[in-house]
Each structure stands twice: as C-alpha cells, then as structure tokens.
Scaffold this active site. Structure first.
Site, PDB file in Angstrom:
ATOM      1  N   LYS A  43       7.699   3.665  -2.505  1.00 42.86           N
ATOM      2  CA  LYS A  43       7.315   2.318  -2.937  1.00 42.86           C
ATOM      3  C   LYS A  43       8.407   1.563  -3.681  1.00 42.86           C
ATOM      4  O   LYS A  43       8.267   0.361  -3.892  1.00 42.86           O
ATOM      5  CB  LYS A  43       6.056   2.410  -3.807  1.00 42.86           C
ATOM      6  CG  LYS A  43       4.862   2.943  -3.046  1.00 42.86           C
ATOM      7  CD  LYS A  43       4.534   2.056  -1.870  1.00 42.86           C
ATOM      8  CE  LYS A  43       3.111   2.299  -1.427  1.00 42.86           C
ATOM      9  NZ  LYS A  43       2.584   1.186  -0.676  1.00 42.86           N
TER      10      LYS A  43
HETATM   11  N1  PMP Z   1       1.962   7.860  -0.010  1.00 41.35           N
HETATM   12  C1  PMP Z   1       1.852   7.526  -1.298  1.00 41.35           C
HETATM   13  C2  PMP Z   1       2.004   8.595  -2.336  1.00 41.35           C
HETATM   14  C3  PMP Z   1       1.561   6.210  -1.665  1.00 41.35           C
HETATM   15  O1  PMP Z   1       1.427   5.879  -2.977  1.00 41.35           O
HETATM   16  C4  PMP Z   1       1.393   5.251  -0.633  1.00 41.35           C
HETATM   17  C5  PMP Z   1       1.072   3.845  -0.965  1.00 41.35           C
HETATM   18  N2  PMP Z   1      -0.080   3.616  -1.722  1.00 41.35           N
HETATM   19  C6  PMP Z   1       1.494   5.627   0.704  1.00 41.35           C
HETATM   20  C7  PMP Z   1       1.806   6.954   0.970  1.00 41.35           C
HETATM   21  C8  PMP Z   1       1.165   4.689   1.848  1.00 41.35           C
HETATM   22  O2  PMP Z   1       2.095   3.754   2.246  1.00 41.35           O
HETATM   23  P1  PMP Z   1       1.719   2.271   2.670  1.00 41.35           P
HETATM   24  O3  PMP Z   1       1.183   1.556   1.449  1.00 41.35           O
HETATM   25  O4  PMP Z   1       3.010   1.687   3.128  1.00 41.35           O
HETATM   26  O5  PMP Z   1       0.708   2.269   3.767  1.00 41.35           O
END
Ligand code: PMP
Length: 321
Positions: A43
C-alpha cells in the site's frame, strides 16, 4: 554517493523471490516482496500516488488533514507520506485489524478511530461510512482508496511493469486478492495488454462475496473472516472483476497455515493475506498439467500479526491449531 534523498524514494522496486521448498507441481512460483517497502506493505505505492494526485488536482496542500478508511496498510503508507509532506492523518479501521497496526499508526502520530467489523457498507458504523461522515463534518480530505483512480494507476505504472520485467515477460499467471481492487485492476489491465493469455487468479477468503460473484454473477450476503486486508462485502468502484479468469475460496485456517508454512520453509514472513494468496497459488500450481510461471504477492509483513497468526495460543483459541 549511492543514497536516497528521502524514505519515499525507497517505495517500489521490490525484489522477486522463487519459492523452491513448496509443492508447486509442474510450476515455478515466485513471490513479489511488497513487504520490503519502507511501510512494509504493497500500500505504500498507492499512498504516494493518491496524495500526489490530490495535490495536483488542487484538493489538498501540506498542513491539511487527511482521513482514510483502511485495513491498516494503506494507513501506514499514508503515514509515511503524511509525515514527509506535512499532513495530519486520521485513520478509520475496523476493530478486527491487529493491535500491531494500531500501535504502529499511533507511533507515526496518526489518530486511529476503531469501528465495528460486524456491519456492512451502508451501515452508519461501517468504517468507510464513518470516514466519509467525519470528512464531511470536519472538512478533512477523504482519500477513499476504493474509488480512487490513482490507486489503480500506482499498480499499472509500477507494480505491474516490475513483475513483467523481473520475469522477462514470461508470466503465465498472477494470483491476487481484492481489498480495494487497486492491484487487480492495475496489474490485470497491464498484463492483459502485454499478453491476453496471462491468467489473473482471485484468492478470496471464505465469507467474502467476490469468488461467488465471479462464478454466479450474484452478490450473496457476506460472512466474516479473520484474514486482514482482502475479501469484500461489496464490489469496490475501481475493482474490474472482469479481469479475473479463475477464483479460489480459501478458509482462514488454510490461509493462515500456508503463511506459517511459508515462514518455516522459505523464511519469508508474510501477513495473513499473503497466506490466502499462497494457498490459492499452490492449488493453482498443483492443478496445472504444463509448466507455468506463477506470481503471487507477499502483500505485507508478518510482524503485523505476531499476536495473532504467529502466536500458537491465539491460533488454538480460534480453533486453527
Ligand atoms: N493485502 C493486504 C495485507 C492489504 O492490506 C490489502 C489492501 N487492503 C490487500 C492485500 C489488497 O489489495 P487491493 O486493495 O489493491 O485490492
């Protein structure tokens, strides 16, 4: 001198490692180490792109207050950027997310507002609705990763081309989860443009509506799951589900045990979503009859879950061990 001029320059360009001690059948399985970003998750990339896009559009300037609804990692990425650019940060996070994330956010000086995990979108106590309301009441800027095109863009412009280059374009499948949908839409679009045969594979926690939606086209009622950061009770605006070719539903137990196995066998300490992705990736690999190069993500660091999935007492209490 070979130095970075500040911490934000260290975001991205994460390494890719092959997992050679797991049962991957005829396939080779690679993990992109997003846990090695300075904020220790995938992120960080979107935190920079979303803040810079809002600055460019004239919505915010240093000194302003930002608010975001997050499972924690987007908050930690935003905390890095806010610290370096001079923003005040408010984080709204459901109460199921780990205490480590809250301590880490507070150490950065962010205010953390916890909300109920047992309510869905549209409920006044749902984390995204709380963030929106607080932003309107106080004049704080709501980043809103779930509807923010700069989230997609970060993955289209950085994560995806890095994967393509690291595998010399020899990518057959990518296994991903969905939280905001930024990674699937950004990486999926890029890969399908490069080669429409690249298979995009969804790893979805049991209880989430997404895998079922792909199979039936219907949105069922969401259940609950302990894995953090992936799985949804709605389809986010920026999530292009049509990019997925295949989906696997993974139980909490299977996902958490996969992450623990990854640590013991590969010395890679990922978080709970990494375990869900890995469990789906292994099932995908074992089903293939031809050799394939399969990529998955180590989305964040397991240090964020030491009191939970890496704690045997907690695992026993939850019935996973
Ligand atoms: N893995 C973790 C640990 C996350 O915090 C997130 C995002 N909330 C994701 C995967 C998923 O990614 P995205 O928000 O791009 O769908």
């Amino acid at each position: 001198m070979k130095v970075y001029s500040n911490i934000l320059e260290m975001i991205g360009h994460t390494p890719m490692v092959e997992f050679q001690n797991l049962d991957t059948g005829k396939c080779r399985l690679f993990g992109k180490m997003e846990s090695q970003n300075p904020g220790a998750s995938i992120k960080d990339r979107i935190a920079v792109s979303m803040i810079e896009a809002a600055e460019k559009a004239g919505h915010i300037k240093p000194g302003d207050t930002l608010i975001e609804a997050t499972a924690g990692n987007t908050g930690l990425g935003l905390a890095l950027v806010a610290s370096q650019k001079g923003y005040t940060l408010k984080i709204v996070m459901p109460d199921k997310m780990s205490m480590e994330k809250e301590y880490n956010l507070r150490a950065f000086g962010a205010e953390v507002i916890r909300t109920r995990s047992d309510v869905g979108k549209g409920h006044p106590e749902y984390y995204q609705d709380v963030a929106k309301r607080l932003s309107e009441e106080n004049g704080w800027f709501f980043i809103n990763q779930f509807s923010n095109d700069a989230n997609i863009q970060a993955h289209y412009e950085t994560t995806a081309p890095e994967i393509w280059e690291q595998l010399d374009g020899k990518v057959d499948a990518i296994v991903l989860g969905v939280g905001s949908g930024g990674t699937i839409t950004g990486i999926g679009r890029y890969m399908k443009e490069k080669n429409p045969n690249v298979e995009m594979v969804l790893a979805d926690p049991e209880g989430s509506i997404l895998a079922d939606y792909l199979k039936t086209g219907d949105i069922k009622e969401a259940g609950s799951w302990v894995v953090e950061g992936i799985g949804e009770d709605f389809i986010p605006d920026i999530c292009d589900m049509s990019l997925f070719d295949k989906a696997y539903t993974v139980s909490d137990k299977e996902g958490l045990m996969a992450a623990r196995d990854l640590m013991r066998k590969e010395a890679v300490m990922g978080g709970s979503s990494t375990g869900t992705l890995l469990a789906a990736a292994l099932r995908y690999c074992q089903e293939q009859t031809e050799p394939k190069n399969v990529v998955t993500l180590v989305c964040d660091t397991g240090n964020r879950y030491l009191s939970k999935m890496y704690n045997d007492e907690w695992m026993k209490e939850k019935g996973f061990l």
